[in-house]
Design a protein around this motif. Sequence first.
Motif, PDB file in Angstrom:
ATOM      1  N   ILE A 188      10.648  -2.089 -11.699  1.00  0.00           N
ATOM      2  CA  ILE A 188      10.281  -1.232 -10.952  1.00  0.00           C
ATOM      3  C   ILE A 188       9.579  -0.215 -11.410  1.00  0.00           C
ATOM      4  CG2 ILE A 188      11.420   0.433  -8.935  1.00  0.00           C
ATOM      5  CD1 ILE A 188      13.655  -1.632  -9.042  1.00  0.00           C
ATOM      6  N   HIS A 245      14.924   8.797  -3.717  1.00  0.00           N
ATOM      7  CA  HIS A 245      13.359   8.462  -3.410  1.00  0.00           C
ATOM      8  C   HIS A 245      12.726   8.918  -4.536  1.00  0.00           C
ATOM      9  CE1 HIS A 245       9.525   8.645  -0.845  1.00  0.00           C
ATOM     10  NE2 HIS A 245       9.471   7.511  -1.698  1.00  0.00           N
ATOM     11  N   SER A 246      13.076  10.181  -4.652  1.00  0.00           N
ATOM     12  CA  SER A 246      11.947  10.791  -5.807  1.00  0.00           C
ATOM     13  C   SER A 246      12.391  10.345  -7.296  1.00  0.00           C
ATOM     14  CB  SER A 246      12.177  12.452  -6.064  1.00  0.00           C
ATOM     15  OG  SER A 246      13.554  12.761  -6.689  1.00  0.00           O
ATOM     16  N   ARG A 247      13.534   9.729  -7.219  1.00  0.00           N
ATOM     17  CA  ARG A 247      13.978   9.085  -8.664  1.00  0.00           C
ATOM     18  C   ARG A 247      13.312   7.787  -8.672  1.00  0.00           C
ATOM     19  NH1 ARG A 247      13.652  13.830 -10.854  1.00  0.00           N
ATOM     20  NH2 ARG A 247      15.196  15.307 -10.134  1.00  0.00           N
ATOM     21  N   TYR A 248      13.650   6.946  -8.024  1.00  0.00           N
ATOM     22  CA  TYR A 248      13.299   5.629  -7.741  1.00  0.00           C
ATOM     23  C   TYR A 248      12.261   5.168  -6.841  1.00  0.00           C
ATOM     24  CZ  TYR A 248      17.732   5.536 -10.211  1.00  0.00           C
ATOM     25  OH  TYR A 248      18.775   5.670 -10.965  1.00  0.00           O
ATOM     26  N   GLY A 249      11.300   5.903  -6.263  1.00  0.00           N
ATOM     27  CA  GLY A 249      10.042   5.523  -5.623  1.00  0.00           C
ATOM     28  C   GLY A 249      10.428   4.698  -4.415  1.00  0.00           C
ATOM     29  N   ILE A 252      -2.365  -6.701  12.609  1.00  0.00           N
ATOM     30  CA  ILE A 252      -3.844  -7.238  12.299  1.00  0.00           C
ATOM     31  C   ILE A 252      -3.513  -8.741  12.379  1.00  0.00           C
ATOM     32  CG2 ILE A 252      -5.800  -7.687  10.872  1.00  0.00           C
ATOM     33  CD1 ILE A 252      -5.507  -4.862   9.799  1.00  0.00           C
ATOM     34  N   PHE A 253      -2.691  -9.449  11.435  1.00  0.00           N
ATOM     35  CA  PHE A 253      -2.277 -10.618  11.332  1.00  0.00           C
ATOM     36  C   PHE A 253      -1.770 -11.240  12.823  1.00  0.00           C
ATOM     37  CE2 PHE A 253       0.006 -14.132   9.327  1.00  0.00           C
ATOM     38  CZ  PHE A 253      -1.332 -14.724   8.611  1.00  0.00           C
ATOM     39  N   LEU A 276      18.633  -1.569  -6.555  1.00  0.00           N
ATOM     40  CA  LEU A 276      17.829  -1.548  -7.233  1.00  0.00           C
ATOM     41  C   LEU A 276      17.588  -3.061  -8.083  1.00  0.00           C
ATOM     42  CD1 LEU A 276      18.068   1.903  -7.931  1.00  0.00           C
ATOM     43  CD2 LEU A 276      15.596   1.106  -7.695  1.00  0.00           C
ATOM     44  N   PHE A 321      -5.018 -11.465  15.159  1.00  0.00           N
ATOM     45  CA  PHE A 321      -5.845 -12.515  14.347  1.00  0.00           C
ATOM     46  C   PHE A 321      -5.235 -14.031  14.975  1.00  0.00           C
ATOM     47  CE2 PHE A 321      -6.954 -15.423  11.117  1.00  0.00           C
ATOM     48  CZ  PHE A 321      -8.557 -15.447  11.021  1.00  0.00           C
ATOM     49  N   LEU A 370      -1.010  -4.453   8.357  1.00  0.00           N
ATOM     50  CA  LEU A 370      -1.545  -5.657   8.147  1.00  0.00           C
ATOM     51  C   LEU A 370      -0.599  -6.752   9.172  1.00  0.00           C
ATOM     52  CD1 LEU A 370      -1.826  -6.613   4.369  1.00  0.00           C
ATOM     53  CD2 LEU A 370      -3.601  -6.882   6.227  1.00  0.00           C
ATOM     54  N   PHE A 376      -5.608 -14.463  18.688  1.00  0.00           N
ATOM     55  CA  PHE A 376      -7.077 -14.788  18.894  1.00  0.00           C
ATOM     56  C   PHE A 376      -7.246 -16.162  18.538  1.00  0.00           C
ATOM     57  CE2 PHE A 376     -11.401 -14.932  17.070  1.00  0.00           C
ATOM     58  CZ  PHE A 376     -11.911 -14.681  18.289  1.00  0.00           C
ATOM     59  N   LEU A 377      -6.762 -16.767  17.402  1.00  0.00           N
ATOM     60  CA  LEU A 377      -7.061 -18.097  17.280  1.00  0.00           C
ATOM     61  C   LEU A 377      -6.468 -19.164  18.036  1.00  0.00           C
ATOM     62  CD1 LEU A 377      -6.427 -18.420  13.191  1.00  0.00           C
ATOM     63  CD2 LEU A 377      -8.784 -18.799  14.402  1.00  0.00           C
ATOM     64  N   GLY A 402      15.969   8.163 -13.155  1.00  0.00           N
ATOM     65  CA  GLY A 402      15.540   6.746 -12.394  1.00  0.00           C
ATOM     66  C   GLY A 402      15.962   5.825 -13.144  1.00  0.00           C
ATOM     67  N   ARG A 415      -8.616 -18.500  21.642  1.00  0.00           N
ATOM     68  CA  ARG A 415      -9.945 -18.486  21.811  1.00  0.00           C
ATOM     69  C   ARG A 415     -10.483 -19.443  22.951  1.00  0.00           C
ATOM     70  NH1 ARG A 415     -12.583 -20.857  16.566  1.00  0.00           N
ATOM     71  NH2 ARG A 415     -11.062 -22.414  16.170  1.00  0.00           N
ATOM     72  N   ASN A 438       8.924   6.434 -11.081  1.00  0.00           N
ATOM     73  CA  ASN A 438       8.602   7.690 -10.206  1.00  0.00           C
ATOM     74  C   ASN A 438       8.293   8.615 -10.849  1.00  0.00           C
ATOM     75  OD1 ASN A 438       7.378   7.449  -7.418  1.00  0.00           O
ATOM     76  ND2 ASN A 438       9.200   8.857  -6.739  1.00  0.00           N
ATOM     77  N   LEU A 439       8.831   8.766 -12.133  1.00  0.00           N
ATOM     78  CA  LEU A 439       8.718   9.937 -12.950  1.00  0.00           C
ATOM     79  C   LEU A 439       7.844  10.331 -13.944  1.00  0.00           C
ATOM     80  CD1 LEU A 439      12.578  10.489 -13.689  1.00  0.00           C
ATOM     81  CD2 LEU A 439      11.196  11.610 -11.886  1.00  0.00           C
ATOM     82  N   PHE A 484      10.466   2.004  -3.696  1.00  0.00           N
ATOM     83  CA  PHE A 484      11.223   0.771  -3.451  1.00  0.00           C
ATOM     84  C   PHE A 484      12.686   0.757  -3.060  1.00  0.00           C
ATOM     85  CE2 PHE A 484      13.868  -2.684  -5.703  1.00  0.00           C
ATOM     86  CZ  PHE A 484      13.287  -3.678  -5.329  1.00  0.00           C
ATOM     87  N   PHE A 505     -10.171 -13.877   5.540  1.00  0.00           N
ATOM     88  CA  PHE A 505      -8.634 -13.546   5.766  1.00  0.00           C
ATOM     89  C   PHE A 505      -8.070 -14.287   4.517  1.00  0.00           C
ATOM     90  CE2 PHE A 505      -6.572 -11.442   8.847  1.00  0.00           C
ATOM     91  CZ  PHE A 505      -7.428 -10.684   9.618  1.00  0.00           C
ATOM     92  N   GLN A 519      18.116  -6.327  -5.010  1.00  0.00           N
ATOM     93  CA  GLN A 519      16.783  -6.194  -4.224  1.00  0.00           C
ATOM     94  C   GLN A 519      17.047  -6.463  -3.082  1.00  0.00           C
ATOM     95  OE1 GLN A 519      13.389  -8.112  -5.727  1.00  0.00           O
ATOM     96  NE2 GLN A 519      14.009  -7.407  -7.929  1.00  0.00           N
TER      97      GLN A 519
END
Lengths: 167, 121
Positions: free
Chosen positions: A27, B83-87, B109-110, B43, B113, B106, B116-117, A127, B120, A30-31, B89, A8, B46
């Motif tokens: 980034i 979304h189609s233009r910038y993905g 799962i984390f 973009l 985990f 994840l 469990f730790l 984009g 136990r 996407n294009l 992100f 892990f 962030q």
Amino acid sequence: MRILFLIFFCFFFFIFYEGLKKDPKEIPSNLISKKIPEFNLKGFNSSEMTNYDLYKSEIKIINFFASWCPPCQIEHEQLMHLSKKNSVFGIAKKNQLDELSSWLKRLGNPYTKIGMDLEGDVSIDWGVYGLPETFIVDEEGIIKYKHVGPIMKRDLKELESVIKNLR
Amino acid sequence: MKYIIIFMSLFFLQANSIEPDEMLEDTRLEKIAREIGKELRCLVCQNEDIQNSNADIAKDLRKIVRKKLLNGESKKQIIDYIHSRYGDFVLFSPPIRIDTFGLWLLPIIFFFFLTFLIFRK
């Protein structure tokens, strides 16, 4: 149990270590591998510039820029260099004609054709999220590569090798 | 007290960067535009949505969202377009796909985990 913990730890260490090497400001486009978006813009030194101008059978460099953007001035010399052997098309974002005209007179004009994206809509369609941004488009009008930020002298080698590989 | 009021007003001003000339006259469409604005990530800043960002790109995206709403496009169509233009992100909640499955799986799962730790013994 210790082995499981170690697996892990190594897994997360690898993911975060790889993440550290990436530039959070860049980034991925996407294009890439997609056809260029359709557009019809008023031209700077022509009546109009459309997507059909970019279908000509050659590799093209499409540069999104503006005379009011300082990093665009930094990359201008590199664009002049690239224009000696390649067709460079420009899309000027939110730029006034007279300002652009005096800017190009002062620095030189590397562009085969310039489209005036006065509203900034075409930039969004491609984009683009900051200026300057540069795309390499192949003979069939497919976007193959994108460079974010000013093209510096050190970037020329990579750009030229992308163009060479496409030819 | 005066300073608290000024501080609070600044806080509310910051909470919405939309300018009066950007707003749509149709309140129903404006409401949808704001909902879309809260689902899209700026973009360049962030961790801000485009509704609350002063960045140029956020303004441009707010404008295009409103333009498309006026053209009769639906919320989904507009989000899909951006979304189609910038993905992925640009979306605050990335779609569940094979390559993004880890992002959703994840944390679970984390969590198991660590549980469990801790328990136990």
